[in-house]
Design a protein around this motif. Sequence first.
Motif, PDB file in Angstrom:
ATOM      1  N   GLU A 101       1.094  -1.343  -0.072  1.00 15.32           N
ATOM      2  CA  GLU A 101       0.015  -0.112   0.108  1.00 15.32           C
ATOM      3  C   GLU A 101       0.768   1.349  -0.161  1.00 15.32           C
ATOM      4  N   HIS A 183      -8.677   1.054 -12.868  1.00 13.49           N
ATOM      5  CA  HIS A 183      -7.864   0.110 -12.039  1.00 13.49           C
ATOM      6  C   HIS A 183      -6.984   0.888 -10.774  1.00 13.49           C
ATOM      7  N   ALA A 184      -6.611   2.139 -11.029  1.00 10.04           N
ATOM      8  CA  ALA A 184      -6.054   3.153 -10.092  1.00 10.04           C
ATOM      9  C   ALA A 184      -6.338   4.557 -10.446  1.00 10.04           C
ATOM     10  N   PHE A 220     -11.417  -2.112  -9.783  1.00  5.28           N
ATOM     11  CA  PHE A 220     -10.699  -2.251  -8.433  1.00  5.28           C
ATOM     12  C   PHE A 220     -11.337  -1.579  -7.349  1.00  5.28           C
ATOM     13  N   GLU A 222     -12.110  -0.770  -4.032  1.00  5.08           N
ATOM     14  CA  GLU A 222     -11.115  -1.130  -2.943  1.00  5.08           C
ATOM     15  C   GLU A 222     -11.007   0.402  -2.084  1.00  5.08           C
ATOM     16  N   TYR A 225      -8.926   3.214  -3.811  1.00  2.00           N
ATOM     17  CA  TYR A 225      -9.078   3.239  -5.347  1.00  2.00           C
ATOM     18  C   TYR A 225     -10.318   3.378  -5.682  1.00  2.00           C
TER      19      TYR A 225
END
Length: 412
Positions: A101, A183-184, A220, A222, A225
């Motif tokens: 992370e 994705h990010a 993603f 999360e 994210y």
Amino acid sequence: MKTLFKNIKELLQIRDPEIKKVSGQQMKELPSIKNAWLLIENDRILDFGAMENLPDIDAEEIIDATGKIMLPSWCDSHTHIVYAGNREQEFADRINGLPYEEIANRGGGILNSAKTLQETPEDEVYQQSAARLEEVMKLGTGAVEIKSGYGLTEKGELKMLRVINKLQENYDIPIKSTFLGAHAIPKEYKSEPPKYMDLVINEILPKVAGQKLAEYIDIFCEKGYFSVKDTHQLLSAAKKYGMKPKIHVNQFNSIGGIKAGVDHKALSVDHLEMMTDEDIEALKNTETMPVALPSCSLFLGIPYTPARKILDAELPIALATDFNPGSTPSGNMNLVLSLACIKMKMTPEEAINAATINGAYAMELSDQVGSITKGKKANLIMTKEIPSYTFLPYAFGSNNIDTVFVNGKALD
Ligand SMILES: N=CN[C@@H](CCC(=O)O)C(=O)O
Ligand SMILES: [Zn+2]
């Protein structure tokens, strides 16, 4: 051209065509024929049976498989095989104590791979990715899903998806393409993440769909994210283009991604290292395949997907590699099988079901691959001489494969 395999020690995963996936208790069974024959014609499975009932067959080629086990090729339903460069420096940094992370927060991780991807010419990305695809095919993978997600700009994402499409054209195994623009969050959008979602949904997604570059949509979901709200927004937008969800959820935190996926009739929800009772409940009575990625858990040192809890709830599980430069630089389904047994306490039968028929389901390829069924593709694994199929996950790290067949042809 007909090829007859004779004296097969055991022919595994024999299924009727209507079986698309297996769940819970059913996964304990791996239907097989001992001392079997298998006939293929060109790229298809034509027939099979026990040696004692071998009919008179006129085959151009006869292969004696004495002592060897045959089974359908692995179906790897979650990979990021298309990428540029590697991240071995981050691997060393993690060994020295920097968490995954923290590496991501410092602009490493997915953003690091995105920078390399953007700087690498498309042809070069293709060459690097094709080499990885050939590597995993030799390890027994006979169908694969590949995601974008290291572009993170319109140019980069379309470049990745074109590379996946070129792999589809040039290789004989079924390859499914997934758009993972979410994705990010790129550095330049860190202060205004909604603007990146806007770019993905309103600029990139329509082009991906218009150019028919991907069949599935991924995100993603999360902490740090993309949120559950982002997930709903993206999956709703993708639905208008007929793109089904296969999403990254519950890798580090359970934040409601599974429920969101199920609400959007996701084909699969993948990772699942952190599972609450509510997450398990959300999966019951759905058509969504839970997908576990144990090589990622091994490499990052994070918990393994609680397979027993999922199976005890009578749910299915598929196993996949997650092959990518950051969390899983390995596309070896044989290792995945071993990890599933050793670390997730799946039985060899459950693991083989998860890596074949259930993997095929998680790519909507159940009618083509994933079992020994008349009419399915002759994408097959012939093992070396081994004592039993349990030896496959048991002898972890060894290559127990003698020959891989794709469309009935032996790979060299
Ligand atoms: N978790 C999100 N994506 C990848 C890892 C991406 C990376 O570190 O490059 C995964 O599935 O593990
Ligand atoms: Zn992944």
